[in-house]
Design an enzyme around this catalytic site. Structure first.
Site, mmCIF file in Angstrom:
data_model
loop_
_atom_site.group_PDB
_atom_site.id
_atom_site.type_symbol
_atom_site.label_atom_id
_atom_site.label_comp_id
_atom_site.label_asym_id
_atom_site.label_seq_id
_atom_site.Cartn_x
_atom_site.Cartn_y
_atom_site.Cartn_z
ATOM 1 N N HIS A 1 -100.100 -40.248 -107.791
ATOM 2 C CA HIS A 1 -100.789 -40.027 -106.520
ATOM 3 C C HIS A 1 -99.755 -39.663 -105.460
ATOM 4 C CE1 HIS A 1 -104.649 -42.544 -107.363
ATOM 5 N NE2 HIS A 1 -104.252 -41.892 -108.447
ATOM 6 N N GLU B 1 -99.265 -40.721 -102.451
ATOM 7 C CA GLU B 1 -98.644 -41.870 -101.779
ATOM 8 C C GLU B 1 -97.591 -42.525 -102.661
ATOM 9 O OE1 GLU B 1 -103.151 -42.262 -100.842
ATOM 10 O OE2 GLU B 1 -101.901 -41.376 -102.397
ATOM 11 N N CYS C 1 -106.191 -45.418 -102.461
ATOM 12 C CA CYS C 1 -106.938 -46.173 -103.470
ATOM 13 C C CYS C 1 -106.313 -47.568 -103.592
ATOM 14 C CB CYS C 1 -106.870 -45.446 -104.808
ATOM 15 S SG CYS C 1 -105.214 -45.478 -105.551
ATOM 16 N N CYS D 1 -102.495 -47.453 -104.658
ATOM 17 C CA CYS D 1 -101.586 -47.024 -103.586
ATOM 18 C C CYS D 1 -101.535 -48.054 -102.458
ATOM 19 C CB CYS D 1 -101.997 -45.662 -103.066
ATOM 20 S SG CYS D 1 -101.831 -44.363 -104.317
#
Length: 153
Positions: free
Chosen positions: A52, A54, A82, A85
């Site tokens: 992801h 992040e 999410c 993260c």
């Protein structure tokens, strides 16, 4: 630079994901007025569920600073984090998160759950959501419209 300028840079990161078929989500990590980490969604490209935006920005920031405690770093991301993260932000002791669009399906910054400010965890993140949300949402909508137009997903 102000928060909107940093978020525009995160939006530019997000656009890079489209080139390899990933949902356009971008993030940057800022320390003392400098970008020390950046990332864009690479799950499809790397076949990695943890790739992801992040996570990539946090990993790079920790590497650049040479420490896991990022207690003086601000994260800017184009979509509400999410659970994974958000958990990484808590564990890294990140003090501040600015995100653009809420994630009404998986948001862990207050939309579905609030890991970032959970009172039972040892650290809480100051969260500002909604900055340039229309731009980030439009970027994501355009991506999915393109997939539907091309007969995918």
């Amino acid at each position: 630079m102000d928060d909107a300028a940093w978020m525009r840079l995160a939006l530019a990161e997000a656009e890079k994901a489209v080139a390899h078929g990933d949902v356009p989500i971008g993030a940057i990590a800022v320390h003392q007025g400098q970008i020390i980490g950046s990332g864009y969604n690479c799950r499809e490209r790397d076949d990695d569920p943890t790739a992801h935006a992040e996570m990539l920005a946090i990993r790079e920031a920790a590497h650049i600073l040479g420490r896991w405690r990022l207690d003086d770093v601000t994260i800017y991301c184009t979509l509400e984090p999410c659970a994974m993260c958000a958990g990484a932000m808590v564990l890294a002791r990140i003090p501040r998160l600015v995100y653009a669009a809420p994630d009404l399906k998986a948001g862990a910054g207050g939309s579905i759950i609030d890991i970032l400010r959970h009172d039972r965890l040892n650290h809480r993140v100051d969260v500002q959501g909604g900055l340039l949300a229309d731009e980030a949402s439009a970027q994501i909508r355009a991506f999915f419209a393109g997939l539907r137009r091309d007969g995918q997903k």
